[in-house]
Design a protein around this motif. Sequence first.
Motif, PDB file in Angstrom:
ATOM      1  N   MET A 199     -27.282  51.762   8.755  1.00 46.47           N
ATOM      2  CA  MET A 199     -25.987  51.284   8.336  1.00 46.47           C
ATOM      3  C   MET A 199     -25.210  52.450   7.727  1.00 46.47           C
ATOM      4  N   ASN A 200     -23.944  52.525   8.077  1.00 46.22           N
ATOM      5  CA  ASN A 200     -23.084  53.560   7.504  1.00 46.22           C
ATOM      6  C   ASN A 200     -22.874  53.313   6.019  1.00 46.22           C
ATOM      7  N   ARG A 201     -22.613  54.369   5.300  1.00 43.70           N
ATOM      8  CA  ARG A 201     -22.398  54.235   3.848  1.00 43.70           C
ATOM      9  C   ARG A 201     -21.187  53.368   3.556  1.00 43.70           C
ATOM     10  N   TYR A 202     -20.101  53.556   4.293  1.00 43.22           N
ATOM     11  CA  TYR A 202     -18.883  52.795   4.044  1.00 43.22           C
ATOM     12  C   TYR A 202     -18.599  51.872   5.218  1.00 43.22           C
ATOM     13  N   MET A 203     -18.447  50.583   4.916  1.00 41.03           N
ATOM     14  CA  MET A 203     -18.200  49.575   5.939  1.00 41.03           C
ATOM     15  C   MET A 203     -16.782  49.037   5.770  1.00 41.03           C
ATOM     16  N   PRO A 204     -15.981  49.059   6.832  1.00 44.14           N
ATOM     17  CA  PRO A 204     -14.627  48.503   6.705  1.00 44.14           C
ATOM     18  C   PRO A 204     -14.699  46.986   6.540  1.00 44.14           C
ATOM     19  N   ILE A 205     -13.783  46.429   5.749  1.00 42.21           N
ATOM     20  CA  ILE A 205     -13.745  44.987   5.623  1.00 42.21           C
ATOM     21  C   ILE A 205     -13.301  44.401   6.960  1.00 42.21           C
ATOM     22  N   THR A 206     -13.807  43.219   7.274  1.00 44.42           N
ATOM     23  CA  THR A 206     -13.556  42.664   8.602  1.00 44.42           C
ATOM     24  C   THR A 206     -12.219  41.946   8.713  1.00 44.42           C
ATOM     25  N   GLY A 207     -11.606  41.590   7.599  1.00 46.68           N
ATOM     26  CA  GLY A 207     -10.373  40.836   7.645  1.00 46.68           C
ATOM     27  C   GLY A 207      -9.131  41.670   7.898  1.00 46.68           C
ATOM     28  N   HIS A 208      -9.291  42.963   8.067  1.00 42.49           N
ATOM     29  CA  HIS A 208      -8.142  43.853   8.219  1.00 42.49           C
ATOM     30  C   HIS A 208      -8.249  44.580   9.545  1.00 42.49           C
ATOM     31  N   ASP A 209      -7.482  44.105  10.535  1.00 39.07           N
ATOM     32  CA  ASP A 209      -7.501  44.744  11.852  1.00 39.07           C
ATOM     33  C   ASP A 209      -6.677  46.018  11.834  1.00 39.07           C
ATOM     34  N   CYS A 210      -7.344  47.125  12.060  1.00 35.57           N
ATOM     35  CA  CYS A 210      -6.661  48.412  12.048  1.00 35.57           C
ATOM     36  C   CYS A 210      -7.549  49.430  12.757  1.00 35.57           C
ATOM     37  N   ASN A 211      -6.944  50.349  13.479  1.00 39.51           N
ATOM     38  CA  ASN A 211      -7.719  51.396  14.159  1.00 39.51           C
ATOM     39  C   ASN A 211      -8.332  52.382  13.176  1.00 39.51           C
ATOM     40  N   ILE A 212      -7.649  52.607  12.067  1.00 38.21           N
ATOM     41  CA  ILE A 212      -8.149  53.511  11.036  1.00 38.21           C
ATOM     42  C   ILE A 212      -8.317  52.684   9.755  1.00 38.21           C
ATOM     43  N   PRO A 213      -9.542  52.211   9.475  1.00 36.21           N
ATOM     44  CA  PRO A 213      -9.728  51.354   8.306  1.00 36.21           C
ATOM     45  C   PRO A 213      -9.436  52.091   7.000  1.00 36.21           C
ATOM     46  N   SER A 214      -8.758  51.399   6.098  1.00 39.04           N
ATOM     47  CA  SER A 214      -8.450  51.998   4.801  1.00 39.04           C
ATOM     48  C   SER A 214      -9.120  51.254   3.658  1.00 39.04           C
ATOM     49  N   LEU A 215      -9.586  50.032   3.909  1.00 38.19           N
ATOM     50  CA  LEU A 215     -10.291  49.268   2.893  1.00 38.19           C
ATOM     51  C   LEU A 215     -11.765  49.225   3.272  1.00 38.19           C
ATOM     52  N   LEU A 216     -12.592  49.825   2.432  1.00 38.77           N
ATOM     53  CA  LEU A 216     -13.999  49.994   2.761  1.00 38.77           C
ATOM     54  C   LEU A 216     -14.888  49.460   1.648  1.00 38.77           C
ATOM     55  N   ILE A 217     -16.085  49.039   2.024  1.00 38.03           N
ATOM     56  CA  ILE A 217     -17.101  48.625   1.060  1.00 38.03           C
ATOM     57  C   ILE A 217     -18.186  49.692   1.052  1.00 38.03           C
ATOM     58  N   ASP A 218     -18.553  50.144  -0.135  1.00 39.58           N
ATOM     59  CA  ASP A 218     -19.639  51.109  -0.285  1.00 39.58           C
ATOM     60  C   ASP A 218     -20.952  50.340  -0.171  1.00 39.58           C
ATOM     61  N   THR A 219     -21.659  50.510   0.933  1.00 41.53           N
ATOM     62  CA  THR A 219     -22.898  49.765   1.173  1.00 41.53           C
ATOM     63  C   THR A 219     -24.027  50.206   0.254  1.00 41.53           C
ATOM     64  N   GLN A 220     -23.842  51.311  -0.459  1.00 44.51           N
ATOM     65  CA  GLN A 220     -24.860  51.788  -1.384  1.00 44.51           C
ATOM     66  C   GLN A 220     -24.509  51.495  -2.844  1.00 44.51           C
ATOM     67  N   ALA A 221     -23.462  50.694  -3.045  1.00 45.56           N
ATOM     68  CA  ALA A 221     -23.086  50.320  -4.409  1.00 45.56           C
ATOM     69  C   ALA A 221     -24.179  49.442  -5.011  1.00 45.56           C
ATOM     70  N   PRO A 222     -24.341  49.485  -6.327  1.00 50.56           N
ATOM     71  CA  PRO A 222     -25.343  48.627  -6.970  1.00 50.56           C
ATOM     72  C   PRO A 222     -25.048  47.145  -6.700  1.00 50.56           C
ATOM     73  N   ILE A 223     -26.105  46.360  -6.622  1.00 41.89           N
ATOM     74  CA  ILE A 223     -25.951  44.939  -6.300  1.00 41.89           C
ATOM     75  C   ILE A 223     -25.080  44.230  -7.332  1.00 41.89           C
ATOM     76  N   ASP A 224     -25.195  44.580  -8.600  1.00 45.94           N
ATOM     77  CA  ASP A 224     -24.387  43.899  -9.608  1.00 45.94           C
ATOM     78  C   ASP A 224     -22.895  44.180  -9.415  1.00 45.94           C
ATOM     79  N   VAL A 225     -22.555  45.362  -8.934  1.00 46.13           N
ATOM     80  CA  VAL A 225     -21.154  45.697  -8.663  1.00 46.13           C
ATOM     81  C   VAL A 225     -20.651  44.894  -7.463  1.00 46.13           C
ATOM     82  N   LEU A 226     -21.458  44.800  -6.420  1.00 45.25           N
ATOM     83  CA  LEU A 226     -21.089  43.995  -5.255  1.00 45.25           C
ATOM     84  C   LEU A 226     -20.936  42.530  -5.643  1.00 45.25           C
ATOM     85  N   HIS A 227     -21.859  42.045  -6.470  1.00 38.56           N
ATOM     86  CA  HIS A 227     -21.795  40.653  -6.923  1.00 38.56           C
ATOM     87  C   HIS A 227     -20.528  40.394  -7.720  1.00 38.56           C
TER      88      HIS A 227
END
Length: 107
Positions: free
Chosen positions: A1-29
């Motif tokens: 899995m890539n470190r940064y995953m684009p959010i799926t609700g934003h259709d764009c060729n160049i994603p600007s809103l990303l989720i850090d897949t390595q962020a701590p679980i409490d931050v994601l929660h």
Amino acid sequence: MNRYMPITGHDCNIPSLLIDTQAPIDVLHDATAYRIRAVTQLLENFAVSDEAPKGAVLLQELSLVCSILLRDGCDLMDVAGDSSKKNCQSKSQWAVLSRPVFVYSAI
């Protein structure tokens, strides 16, 4: 899995809103809970209000706001779930973590 995953609700060729897949679980929660609570509060306010929003355009805009926040929350939950699975040492530990928290019943 890539470190940064684009959010799926934003259709764009160049994603600007990303989720850090390595962020701590409490931050994601926390990020997930914030978005879901925002939608819940908005919908609850309309449910108890004497004046419901009127007009197709307003309802469409409110639906869009709710769907964006909920989609972001779902994306964050997916990343948090994947992170939880990776952190588990064995299958038996994951079995304990994967029990359903809510049970819905159709009556």
